[in-house]
Design a protein around this motif. Structure first.
Motif, PDB file in Angstrom:
ATOM      1  N   VAL A 230       0.859  -1.189   0.000  1.00 42.52           N
ATOM      2  CA  VAL A 230       0.000   0.000   0.000  1.00 42.52           C
ATOM      3  C   VAL A 230       0.888   1.230   0.000  1.00 42.52           C
ATOM      4  N   VAL A 231       0.615   2.144  -0.932  1.00 45.39           N
ATOM      5  CA  VAL A 231       1.400   3.374  -1.034  1.00 45.39           C
ATOM      6  C   VAL A 231       0.457   4.570  -0.897  1.00 45.39           C
ATOM      7  N   PRO A 232       0.957   5.691  -0.395  1.00 40.17           N
ATOM      8  CA  PRO A 232       0.092   6.858  -0.188  1.00 40.17           C
ATOM      9  C   PRO A 232      -0.406   7.505  -1.475  1.00 40.17           C
ATOM     10  N   SER A 233       0.367   7.347  -2.566  1.00 40.54           N
ATOM     11  CA  SER A 233       0.034   8.063  -3.792  1.00 40.54           C
ATOM     12  C   SER A 233       0.844   7.508  -4.948  1.00 40.54           C
ATOM     13  N   PRO A 234       0.477   7.843  -6.199  1.00 47.77           N
ATOM     14  CA  PRO A 234       1.313   7.463  -7.339  1.00 47.77           C
ATOM     15  C   PRO A 234       2.718   8.062  -7.248  1.00 47.77           C
ATOM     16  N   ALA A 235       2.848   9.260  -6.683  1.00 51.14           N
ATOM     17  CA  ALA A 235       4.183   9.859  -6.520  1.00 51.14           C
ATOM     18  C   ALA A 235       5.036   9.001  -5.590  1.00 51.14           C
ATOM     19  N   ALA A 236       4.437   8.498  -4.517  1.00 48.36           N
ATOM     20  CA  ALA A 236       5.172   7.608  -3.613  1.00 48.36           C
ATOM     21  C   ALA A 236       5.523   6.305  -4.321  1.00 48.36           C
ATOM     22  N   ALA A 237       4.622   5.796  -5.164  1.00 54.76           N
ATOM     23  CA  ALA A 237       4.905   4.568  -5.915  1.00 54.76           C
ATOM     24  C   ALA A 237       6.109   4.756  -6.824  1.00 54.76           C
ATOM     25  N   LEU A 238       6.215   5.935  -7.438  1.00 54.52           N
ATOM     26  CA  LEU A 238       7.349   6.207  -8.320  1.00 54.52           C
ATOM     27  C   LEU A 238       8.650   6.264  -7.527  1.00 54.52           C
ATOM     28  N   SER A 356       8.423  10.532 -14.833  1.00 47.50           N
ATOM     29  CA  SER A 356       8.313  11.654 -13.903  1.00 47.50           C
ATOM     30  C   SER A 356       6.991  12.405 -14.043  1.00 47.50           C
ATOM     31  N   ALA A 357       6.312  12.243 -15.187  1.00 47.84           N
ATOM     32  CA  ALA A 357       5.059  12.957 -15.421  1.00 47.84           C
ATOM     33  C   ALA A 357       3.842  12.201 -14.904  1.00 47.84           C
ATOM     34  N   GLU A 360       1.610  13.675 -11.769  1.00 56.12           N
ATOM     35  CA  GLU A 360       0.899  14.905 -12.115  1.00 56.12           C
ATOM     36  C   GLU A 360      -0.191  14.637 -13.146  1.00 56.12           C
ATOM     37  N   PHE A 361       0.100  13.748 -14.110  1.00 55.33           N
ATOM     38  CA  PHE A 361      -0.916  13.405 -15.102  1.00 55.33           C
ATOM     39  C   PHE A 361      -2.142  12.783 -14.432  1.00 55.33           C
ATOM     40  N   ILE A 362      -1.921  11.848 -13.531  1.00 49.12           N
ATOM     41  CA  ILE A 362      -3.046  11.185 -12.867  1.00 49.12           C
ATOM     42  C   ILE A 362      -3.887  12.195 -12.090  1.00 49.12           C
ATOM     43  N   GLU A 363      -3.223  13.100 -11.391  1.00 49.62           N
ATOM     44  CA  GLU A 363      -3.943  14.114 -10.612  1.00 49.62           C
ATOM     45  C   GLU A 363      -4.741  15.050 -11.519  1.00 49.62           C
ATOM     46  N   GLU A 364      -4.096  15.531 -12.580  1.00 47.78           N
ATOM     47  CA  GLU A 364      -4.777  16.464 -13.471  1.00 47.78           C
ATOM     48  C   GLU A 364      -5.900  15.771 -14.235  1.00 47.78           C
ATOM     49  N   ASP A 416      -5.511  14.412 -25.389  1.00 47.81           N
ATOM     50  CA  ASP A 416      -4.927  15.758 -25.407  1.00 47.81           C
ATOM     51  C   ASP A 416      -4.010  15.956 -24.208  1.00 47.81           C
ATOM     52  N   LEU A 417      -4.439  15.462 -23.061  1.00 46.07           N
ATOM     53  CA  LEU A 417      -3.614  15.593 -21.860  1.00 46.07           C
ATOM     54  C   LEU A 417      -2.345  14.761 -21.991  1.00 46.07           C
ATOM     55  N   VAL A 418      -2.468  13.553 -22.525  1.00 41.62           N
ATOM     56  CA  VAL A 418      -1.287  12.715 -22.758  1.00 41.62           C
ATOM     57  C   VAL A 418      -0.292  13.443 -23.665  1.00 41.62           C
ATOM     58  N   ALA A 419      -0.802  14.023 -24.742  1.00 44.04           N
ATOM     59  CA  ALA A 419       0.070  14.739 -25.679  1.00 44.04           C
ATOM     60  C   ALA A 419       0.760  15.921 -25.005  1.00 44.04           C
TER      61      ALA A 419
END
Length: 474
Positions: A230-238, A356-357, A360-364, A416-419
Motif C-alpha cells: 500500500v502506497v500513499p500516492s502514485p508519486a510515492a509509488a514512483l 516523472s510525469a 501529475e498526469f493522474i492528478e490532473e 490531449d492531456l497525454v500529448a
C-alpha cells in the motif's frame, strides 16, 4: 478501399485449388468477433494455411485479384486490428494451423517457432529446457506469437525484458505479392543494412504476414519474492520504484500500479478472487524480484520493504509466503481487465508517459474528468515502463449505454492531456482501426508521410489489412 474487390466465386475456387480441404473454414463467425464486442467485422472467406508456402500462394492470389487480406492470430487484439467492418468483404487468413516449434536452442537461448504458436506454448517449450520466455499478459493462453509480434505486445515483464520487439531476433514474413522475406536469423549482431525485422514487428499485418520468428530465451529465475504494498500516492509509488531499483537493479521483474477502484470492481464482479486489503486502499503496488542461482530474493525484498517503510513510501503490505501465494497475487492483477469488461468502460485508454510525469498526469486527469461528469476512473498498469491503462466507467448503478455519447469527449480529453505531457496514446495495444484518427491527430506529419511511403512500397495494391494503422485509400 474502392480499388479492392470482394471475395467472389472465382477467387474461392482458386484458393480451393491451392489449399487442402483442412485449410478451409466454413464457419466465419468466430473470426469476425472483436474481443470487447465493440466491432463486428466481415469475411468473404476464411482460410488457415498450414505452411509459409501456403501463405505465400494465398497472398499471391489475393494480390492478383485485389482482394483484401486480414491476418488473424488469436483474435485477442483490443484496437480492432483483426476485424474489418467496412469495404469489400475480405479474405481472413488465420495462422491457427501454423503451430510448429521449429527449434529450441537452450545453449543459444533462442526458440524458433511458427507464427501460430500460442504464447503459453512457448512458455512450456522454454520451461522444458530450463529456460524462460518472458512475454506475459492476460491473453497468453489464446494469443499467438505472430499477433503479439505484429502488435509489439507488452505485458507484465516489460520492465526487465522489454516489449515483444526486444525479444525478437529474426522474422520470416510473406509480402503482399507472395514473396517470402527470409530474415529468420538467430544472430544477436547483424549490421547488414536496414532492419526490416523491426518494420514487421508492430506493423499490425499492414506490411506483410509474419509466419515465423526467432525469439530470445533467458535463464529461469530460481528464487522470486512477490509483494503487494500500500502506497500513499502514485508519486510515492514512483519513488518506491527508484528505491527498489537501487536495491535490486535490473532484477525487478515487475512493478504494477493498482488503484483502489480495481479492487472495488473485482469485489463487484469477481468476488471469489481474494484481495489482501479490506477496505481497498486508494493505491497499491505489486512488485516482484527474480534471482537466479542461490540469490536471496526474500532477503532482497525484505530490504526494500524496510527502506520503504523508513522513507514513509509504504504504509502496509503483504509478502507472498509461497509460490502459490505469489501466483494468487499475479492472478488478481491479471483479473482486473476481466472485471473492467464486466463493468463496461465508456472509454478505455492504453497510454504511455514519461515516468516523472505520471503522478501529475493522474492528478490532473482525475480533476478534468470530474469536470465532465461523475465518472469512475480505474487507473492501473505497468508503472515501471510508464504504461497506464486509464479507463473511464459510468457512475455506480448506471449503464454504459447511457453515457456513450460522452465517449469522444472523454477520449479527446485524455489523449490531449497525454500529448501535453509528451506521452503516447498507444503504449502496447497498437493503433488498429480504433486509433487511426488519433494517429492522424497526434502523429508527427513527417513520420506519417514516411509510414505511408513504406506502406506503398511493401503493399502497392493496399490489400494487407486495409484501414488498420493508416486510413485506407479510397
Amino acid at each position: 478501399m474502392s480499388q479492392l474487390s470482394p471475395v467472389d466465386d472465382t477467387f474461392r475456387a482458386r484458393l480451393r485449388a491451392l489449399l487442402p480441404e483442412k485449410a478451409m473454414r466454413e464457419d466465419k463467425d468466430p473470426y469476425v468477433q472483436e474481443l470487447r464486442g465493440a466491432y463486428r467485422g466481415q469475411a468473404g472467406m476464411v482460410v488457415a494455411p498450414g505452411s509459409t508456402e501456403e501463405v505465400s500462394a494465398v497472398l499471391a492470389a489475393a494480390n492478383d485479384a485485389r482482394v483484401a487480406v486480414v491476418p488473424y492470430g488469436g483474435g485477442t487484439g483490443l484496437v480492432a486490428g483483426q476485424v474489418m467492418p467496412e469495404g469489400p468483404a475480405p479474405l481472413i487468413l488465420s495462422l491457427e494451423r501454423m503451430t510448429r516449434i521449429r527449434r529450441v536452442d537452450a545453449d543459444e537461448n533462442v526458440i524458433t517457432a511458427d507464427a501460430g504458436v500460442v504464447v503459453e506454448e512457448l512458455h512450456r517449450a522454454a520451461e522444458g529446457v530450463n529456460r524462460l520466455f518472458p512475454l506475459s499478459f492476460g491473453a497468453q493462453g489464446s494469443a499467438r506469437i505472430g499477433g503479439a509480434l505484429a502488435s509489439n505486445a507488452g505485458g507484465l515483464n516489460v520492465l526487465r525484458y522489454g516489449n515483444t520487439r526486444e525479444l525478437c531476433l529474426g522474422i520470416e514474413a510473406v509480402l503482399a505479392d507472395g514473396r517470402v522475406m527470409h530474415t529468420l536469423t538467430r544472430l544477436r549482431k547483424d549490421n547488414t543494412g536496414y532492419d526490416l525485422r523491426n518494420l514487421m514487428v508492430g506493423s499490425e499485418g499492414t506490411l506483410g504476414v509474419i509466419t515465423g520468428a526467432a525469439l530470445k530465451l533467458f535463464s529461469r529465475p530460481t528464487r522470486r519474492a512477490t509483494a503487494m504494498l500500500v502506497v500513499p500516492s502514485p508519486a510515492a509509488a514512483l519513488k518506491l520504484l527508484a528505491l527498489a531499483r537501487d536495491h535490486a537493479g535490473e532484477q525487478i521483474s515487475g512493478f504494477e500500479l493498482i488503484s483502489g477502484e480495481s479492487f472495488r470492481f473485482l469485489e463487484e464482479t469477481l468476488p471469489d478472487i481474494r484481495r489482501p486489503f479490506h477496505p481497498a486502499p486508494d493505491w497499491m503496488v505489486l512488485t516482484e524480484v527474480g534471482l537466479s542461482g542461490t540469490g536471496d530474493a526474500e532477503g532482497m525484498m525484505a530490504g526494500i520493504l524496510e527502506a520503504a517503510f523508513e522513507a514513509e513510501l509504504v504504509t502496509d503490505g503483504v509478502i507472498a509466503q509461497s509460490e502459490a501465494q505469489a501466483d494468487e497475487l499475479w492472478h488478481l492483477r491479471e483479473a482486473i481487465p476481466e472485471a473492467n469488461r464486466a463493468i463496461g468502460a465508456i472509454s478505455s485508454h492504453d497510454i504511455a508517459l514519461p515516468l516523472s510525469a505520471l503522478p501529475e498526469f493522474i492528478e490532473e486527469g482525475t480533476a478534468k474528468l470530474a469536470d465532465l461528469g461523475p465518472y469512475r476512473l480505474n487507473c492501473f498498469g505497468h508503472l515501471g515502463d510508464g504504461n497506464l491503462h486509464y479507463n473511464v466507467f459510468p457512475p455506480a448503478g448506471e449503464a454504459k449505454a447511457d453515457h456513450m455519447g460522452a465517449k469522444r469527449a472523454i477520449m479527446d480529453l485524455v489523449h490531449d492531456l497525454v500529448a501535453s505531457y509528451e506521452g503516447s496514446f498507444s503504449a502496447e495495444h497498437g493503433v488498429g482501426r480504433l486509433k487511426v484518427e488519433d494517429l492522424e491527430r497526434y502523429g508527427d506529419p513527417v513520420k506519417l508521410e514516411m509510414m505511408r511511403g513504406i506502406k506503398q512500397l511493401f503493399d502497392p495494391n493496399g490489400i494487407l489489412n486495409p484501414g488498420a494503422v493508416l486510413r485506407a485509400a479510397g
